[in-house]
Design a protein around this motif. Structure first.
Motif, PDB file in Angstrom:
ATOM      1  N   ARG A   7       2.494  61.910  55.276  1.00 14.12           N
ATOM      2  CA  ARG A   7       3.115  61.057  54.197  1.00 14.12           C
ATOM      3  C   ARG A   7       3.444  59.915  54.405  1.00 14.12           C
ATOM      4  O   ARG A   7       4.115  59.643  55.481  1.00 14.12           O
ATOM      5  N   PHE A   8       3.313  58.971  53.679  1.00 12.35           N
ATOM      6  CA  PHE A   8       3.594  57.558  53.423  1.00 12.35           C
ATOM      7  C   PHE A   8       4.411  57.156  52.389  1.00 12.35           C
ATOM      8  O   PHE A   8       3.968  57.486  51.353  1.00 12.35           O
ATOM      9  N   PRO A   9       5.453  56.328  52.313  1.00 14.94           N
ATOM     10  CA  PRO A   9       6.003  55.947  51.352  1.00 14.94           C
ATOM     11  C   PRO A   9       5.280  54.665  50.762  1.00 14.94           C
ATOM     12  O   PRO A   9       4.726  54.024  51.564  1.00 14.94           O
ATOM     13  N   VAL A  10       5.245  54.693  49.434  1.00 16.22           N
ATOM     14  CA  VAL A  10       4.475  53.388  48.890  1.00 16.22           C
ATOM     15  C   VAL A  10       5.274  52.947  47.791  1.00 16.22           C
ATOM     16  O   VAL A  10       6.070  53.523  47.000  1.00 16.22           O
ATOM     17  N   SER A  11       5.391  51.709  47.694  1.00  9.92           N
ATOM     18  CA  SER A  11       6.258  50.745  46.476  1.00  9.92           C
ATOM     19  C   SER A  11       5.515  50.431  45.284  1.00  9.92           C
ATOM     20  O   SER A  11       5.768  50.268  44.369  1.00  9.92           O
ATOM     21  N   ARG A  12       3.936  50.571  45.511  1.00 10.32           N
ATOM     22  CA  ARG A  12       3.151  50.182  44.432  1.00 10.32           C
ATOM     23  C   ARG A  12       2.157  51.266  44.128  1.00 10.32           C
ATOM     24  O   ARG A  12       0.968  51.003  44.513  1.00 10.32           O
ATOM     25  N   LEU A  13       2.512  52.387  43.616  1.00  8.64           N
ATOM     26  CA  LEU A  13       1.784  53.498  43.475  1.00  8.64           C
ATOM     27  C   LEU A  13       0.496  53.197  42.632  1.00  8.64           C
ATOM     28  O   LEU A  13      -0.525  53.756  42.908  1.00  8.64           O
ATOM     29  N   ALA A  14       0.740  52.538  41.512  1.00  6.38           N
ATOM     30  CA  ALA A  14      -0.186  52.251  40.776  1.00  6.38           C
ATOM     31  C   ALA A  14      -1.432  51.647  41.242  1.00  6.38           C
ATOM     32  O   ALA A  14      -2.583  51.456  41.090  1.00  6.38           O
ATOM     33  N   THR A  15      -1.162  50.530  42.344  1.00  3.16           N
ATOM     34  CA  THR A  15      -2.226  49.906  43.031  1.00  3.16           C
ATOM     35  C   THR A  15      -3.093  51.014  43.907  1.00  3.16           C
ATOM     36  O   THR A  15      -4.282  50.786  44.079  1.00  3.16           O
ATOM     37  N   ILE A  16      -2.269  51.732  44.510  1.00  3.22           N
ATOM     38  CA  ILE A  16      -2.923  52.800  45.243  1.00  3.22           C
ATOM     39  C   ILE A  16      -3.918  53.789  44.638  1.00  3.22           C
ATOM     40  O   ILE A  16      -5.154  53.899  44.709  1.00  3.22           O
ATOM     41  N   GLU A  17      -3.421  53.937  43.371  1.00  2.00           N
ATOM     42  CA  GLU A  17      -4.112  54.826  42.411  1.00  2.00           C
ATOM     43  C   GLU A  17      -5.618  54.214  41.813  1.00  2.00           C
ATOM     44  O   GLU A  17      -6.341  54.712  41.940  1.00  2.00           O
ATOM     45  N   GLU A  18      -5.292  53.004  41.508  1.00  2.00           N
ATOM     46  CA  GLU A  18      -6.506  52.094  41.155  1.00  2.00           C
ATOM     47  C   GLU A  18      -7.547  51.881  42.444  1.00  2.00           C
ATOM     48  O   GLU A  18      -8.559  52.134  42.199  1.00  2.00           O
ATOM     49  N   ARG A  19      -6.934  51.940  43.541  1.00  2.00           N
ATOM     50  CA  ARG A  19      -8.169  51.678  44.891  1.00  2.00           C
ATOM     51  C   ARG A  19      -8.628  53.060  45.014  1.00  2.00           C
ATOM     52  O   ARG A  19      -9.833  52.946  45.250  1.00  2.00           O
ATOM     53  N   LEU A  20      -7.821  53.958  44.633  1.00  2.00           N
ATOM     54  CA  LEU A  20      -8.598  55.437  44.709  1.00  2.00           C
ATOM     55  C   LEU A  20      -9.703  55.665  43.763  1.00  2.00           C
ATOM     56  O   LEU A  20     -10.876  56.151  44.039  1.00  2.00           O
ATOM     57  N   ARG A  21      -9.293  55.164  42.485  1.00  2.00           N
ATOM     58  CA  ARG A  21     -10.454  55.224  41.431  1.00  2.00           C
ATOM     59  C   ARG A  21     -11.669  54.323  41.744  1.00  2.00           C
ATOM     60  O   ARG A  21     -12.711  54.864  41.694  1.00  2.00           O
ATOM     61  N   LYS A  22     -11.609  53.144  42.070  1.00  2.00           N
ATOM     62  CA  LYS A  22     -12.574  52.212  42.553  1.00  2.00           C
ATOM     63  C   LYS A  22     -13.579  52.859  43.748  1.00  2.00           C
ATOM     64  O   LYS A  22     -14.434  52.493  43.613  1.00  2.00           O
ATOM     65  N   ALA A  23     -12.832  53.487  44.673  1.00  2.00           N
ATOM     66  CA  ALA A  23     -13.523  54.044  45.809  1.00  2.00           C
ATOM     67  C   ALA A  23     -14.066  55.492  45.397  1.00  2.00           C
ATOM     68  O   ALA A  23     -14.819  56.394  46.245  1.00  2.00           O
ATOM     69  N   ALA A  24     -14.085  55.863  44.122  1.00  2.00           N
ATOM     70  CA  ALA A  24     -14.221  57.386  43.535  1.00  2.00           C
ATOM     71  C   ALA A  24     -13.765  58.206  44.496  1.00  2.00           C
ATOM     72  O   ALA A  24     -14.407  59.495  44.725  1.00  2.00           O
ATOM     73  N   ILE A  25     -12.450  58.457  45.047  1.00  2.00           N
ATOM     74  CA  ILE A  25     -11.758  59.395  45.796  1.00  2.00           C
ATOM     75  C   ILE A  25     -10.890  59.888  44.835  1.00  2.00           C
ATOM     76  O   ILE A  25      -9.941  59.425  44.135  1.00  2.00           O
TER      77      ILE A  25
END
Length: 129
Positions: free
Chosen positions: A96-114
């Motif tokens: 588990r990692f704390p994140v300050s910009r969750l929307a950025t991580i979610e967008e990267r996941l979508r772009k990587a098809a994860i």
């Protein structure tokens, strides 16, 4: 802090940590274990010397204390526990990692098809809050 994860596909795991989470590569390469002896990998002694293992050590910041060590053992087969790592039963199979910009991580996941396994949640982890 260093958490070692044995992975089936080091290249895919490395891409996830670097491209999606933004980790930096601190070290990577191949390691030949010279001794047929008990080891910190949890791999039988005869297999740990069978072939050089591949590794990558990654961190969210080059200067930070948190590191993830990915290790792949080419040619070594074992029991696949991946089906047990589905929510909500992640247990010790999760980092588990704390994140300050969750929307950025979610967008990267979508772009990587994860696919996102579970949505965001606020957790109270004693004694840290």
């Amino acid at each position: 802090f260093n958490s070692m994860q044995t992975v089936r596909d080091l290249d895919a795991a490395r891409r996830f940590y670097v491209d999606v989470l933004g980790f930096e590569v601190l070290n990577e390469g191949r390691f030949e274990n010279p001794l047929r002896a008990p080891n910190n990998f949890g791999v039988p002694a005869n297999l740990v010397v069978a072939q050089p293992l591949r590794f990558a050590i990654l961190g969210p910041r080059r200067s930070g204390p948190t590191q993830v060590e990915l290790v792949q053992f080419p040619g070594v087969e074992g029991r696949d526990l991946a089906p047990r790592s589905a929510p909500p039963s992640l247990g010790l199979l999760a980092l588990r990692f704390p994140v300050s910009r969750l929307a950025t991580i979610e967008e990267r996941l979508r772009k990587a098809a994860i696919p996102v396994a579970a949505g965001p949640a606020m957790l109270d982890i004693a004694p840290y809050g």
